[in-house]
Enzyme design. Structure first.
Site, PDB file in Angstrom:
ATOM      1  N   SER A  35     -55.656 -26.584 107.105  1.00 35.19           N
ATOM      2  CA  SER A  35     -54.881 -25.733 108.139  1.00 35.19           C
ATOM      3  C   SER A  35     -53.803 -25.017 107.389  1.00 35.19           C
ATOM      4  O   SER A  35     -53.312 -23.929 107.831  1.00 35.19           O
ATOM      5  CB  SER A  35     -54.351 -26.476 109.177  1.00 35.19           C
ATOM      6  OG  SER A  35     -53.619 -27.598 108.749  1.00 35.19           O
ATOM      7  N   ASP A 325     -44.199 -25.430 112.895  1.00 36.75           N
ATOM      8  CA  ASP A 325     -44.455 -26.703 114.002  1.00 36.75           C
ATOM      9  C   ASP A 325     -43.853 -28.028 113.430  1.00 36.75           C
ATOM     10  O   ASP A 325     -43.105 -28.077 112.224  1.00 36.75           O
ATOM     11  CB  ASP A 325     -46.048 -26.799 114.330  1.00 36.75           C
ATOM     12  CG  ASP A 325     -46.991 -26.931 113.334  1.00 36.75           C
ATOM     13  OD1 ASP A 325     -46.643 -26.989 112.311  1.00 36.75           O
ATOM     14  OD2 ASP A 325     -48.115 -26.409 113.418  1.00 36.75           O
ATOM     15  N   HIS A 328     -46.647 -27.468 109.580  1.00 38.27           N
ATOM     16  CA  HIS A 328     -46.931 -26.352 108.854  1.00 38.27           C
ATOM     17  C   HIS A 328     -45.655 -25.528 108.431  1.00 38.27           C
ATOM     18  O   HIS A 328     -44.802 -25.551 109.031  1.00 38.27           O
ATOM     19  CB  HIS A 328     -47.789 -25.465 109.561  1.00 38.27           C
ATOM     20  CG  HIS A 328     -49.125 -26.303 109.729  1.00 38.27           C
ATOM     21  ND1 HIS A 328     -49.322 -26.834 110.945  1.00 38.27           N
ATOM     22  CD2 HIS A 328     -50.399 -26.545 109.002  1.00 38.27           C
ATOM     23  CE1 HIS A 328     -50.405 -27.571 111.179  1.00 38.27           C
ATOM     24  NE2 HIS A 328     -51.106 -27.412 109.738  1.00 38.27           N
TER      25      HIS A 328
END
Length: 366
Positions: A35, A325, A328
């Site tokens: 991600s 968040d 990340h």
């Protein structure tokens, strides 16, 4: 939920110059990972690891795209630095192109997938993802399309020989596998030392497959200080330390294996060059020098799994946050990492040289 973060560059960057690309430096740019670099491959998957909703993408042109950030990611910034006119498309959209129509797949594809790991089972408690092995298989399909476009496998290989292959994966194998003993058995089957060797051996096989299908310029990104990720600290506690030391120690152990992998493959694959990107070391230093004020919390309100709550208004001072968040980096954090990846600030940032030098390398004249 997404992959663990390779934290941002926290050593002073005030003296670092901006790197403005002049012309496209390589024929293509292929991205593998989780991600940290996913830009939309998970959007249609039945998974919690998705970022195709607000406030993700609040600062990205067009809004949410599937990037686990408020804006650009490290690989987007690197695409700019390498001179590409646009960001590299995700496999889910690029793979549907007619082999005879356009040349966009020649420019590169992003295969990365949120929550994915080196091991197939990693992150599956969050739903579906595309593990590294499948990402490599997808590139084999891309190779066949390029061969059809270029008139044969030899021509496809020659084209890919000059491309950058960027590989950023492994965090989830710890955070969404080894350190979740209720969901995964790996910590019962392996000591940390044996687990990191297992990961590196699996990783090595995937890289050699990519080499067979044309990869010659390969950047292998180390795992960052995953024990300093806010979500992990909230879950496990730090016992008075700044970070979770045993998780960071596991990351360091794995990075040693990655560095050895790079050295060994550079000896074995005489017609290729691999570099190691030291994202863990880029986390050292004083973050306030870069303007960061918030180090241990994310800019957006996060769910229990660490991702942004959909529709919630995030902080307005996003450039002051390391984390977007609870997993990340913000776009500002990604840019700091990209700068030091493209051109090293310190000799320890990359080995044997940086991404800019890899791009400029004449692979036939090593």
């Amino acid at each position: 939920m997404a992959a663990a973060v390779a934290l941002v560059a926290l050593v002073v960057l005030l003296l670092q110059q901006q790197h403005c690309a002049i012309g496209q430096q390589v024929p293509g740019y292929f991205i593998f990972g989780d991600s940290l670099v996913d830009n939309g491959n998970n959007n249609q998957l039945q998974s919690l690891a998705r970022a195709d909703y607000m406030p993700y993408g609040i600062d990205f042109p067009g809004g949410p795209s599937g990037r686990f950030s408020n804006g650009l990611t490290t690989v987007d910034v690197i695409a700019e630095q390498l001179g590409f006119d646009d960001y590299i498309p995700p496999y889910v959209t690029a793979s549907g192109q007619d082999v005879l129509g356009g040349d966009s797949i020649l420019q590169g594809i992003n295969y990365a997938s949120g929550s994915a790991g080196i091991l197939d089972e990693t992150g599956k408690h969050l739903g579906k993802n595309v593990p590294l092995g499948t990402q490599v298989q997808n590139h084999q399909k891309t190779f066949s399309k390029i061969a059809a476009m270029k008139g044969g496998k030899d021509s496809a290989t020659k084209h890919l020989n000059g491309c950058i292959y960027y590989m950023s994966i492994g965090s989830n194998d710890f955070l969404n596998n080894y350190f979740l003993p209720k969901q995964y058995k790996t910590s019962k089957l392996y000591s940390v030392d044996k687990f990191t060797v297992h990961l590196a051996t699996t990783y090595r096989d995937k890289i050699k497959t990519l080499h067979h299908y044309g990869a010659r310029k390969i950047a292998v990104v180390g795992v960052g200080k995953v024990g300093c990720v806010p979500h992990m600290m909230d879950m496990f506690g730090t016992k008075g330390s700044k970070c979770i030391q045993n998780v960071n120690s596991a990351a360091q152990n794995f990075n040693k294996q990655l560095k050895k992998l790079v050295v060994d493959l550079n000896k074995e694959l005489k017609d290729a060059k691999l570099i190691y990107i030291n994202s863990y070391g880029m986390s050292d230093g004083d973050p306030t020098i870069l303007g960061f004020k918030y180090i241990t919390s994310g800019c957006c309100k996060s769910r229990e799994d660490g991702q942004c709550v959909e529709g919630e208004t995030p902080c307005s001072n996003r450039k002051e946050y390391v984390f977007w968040d609870s997993f990340h980096p913000t776009e500002t954090g990604h840019k700091a990492v990209a700068d030091r990846t493209y051109k090293s600030l310190l000799p320890s940032d990359s080995d044997p040289f940086d991404l800019h030098s890899l791009a400029a390398l004449d692979i036939g004249k090593q």
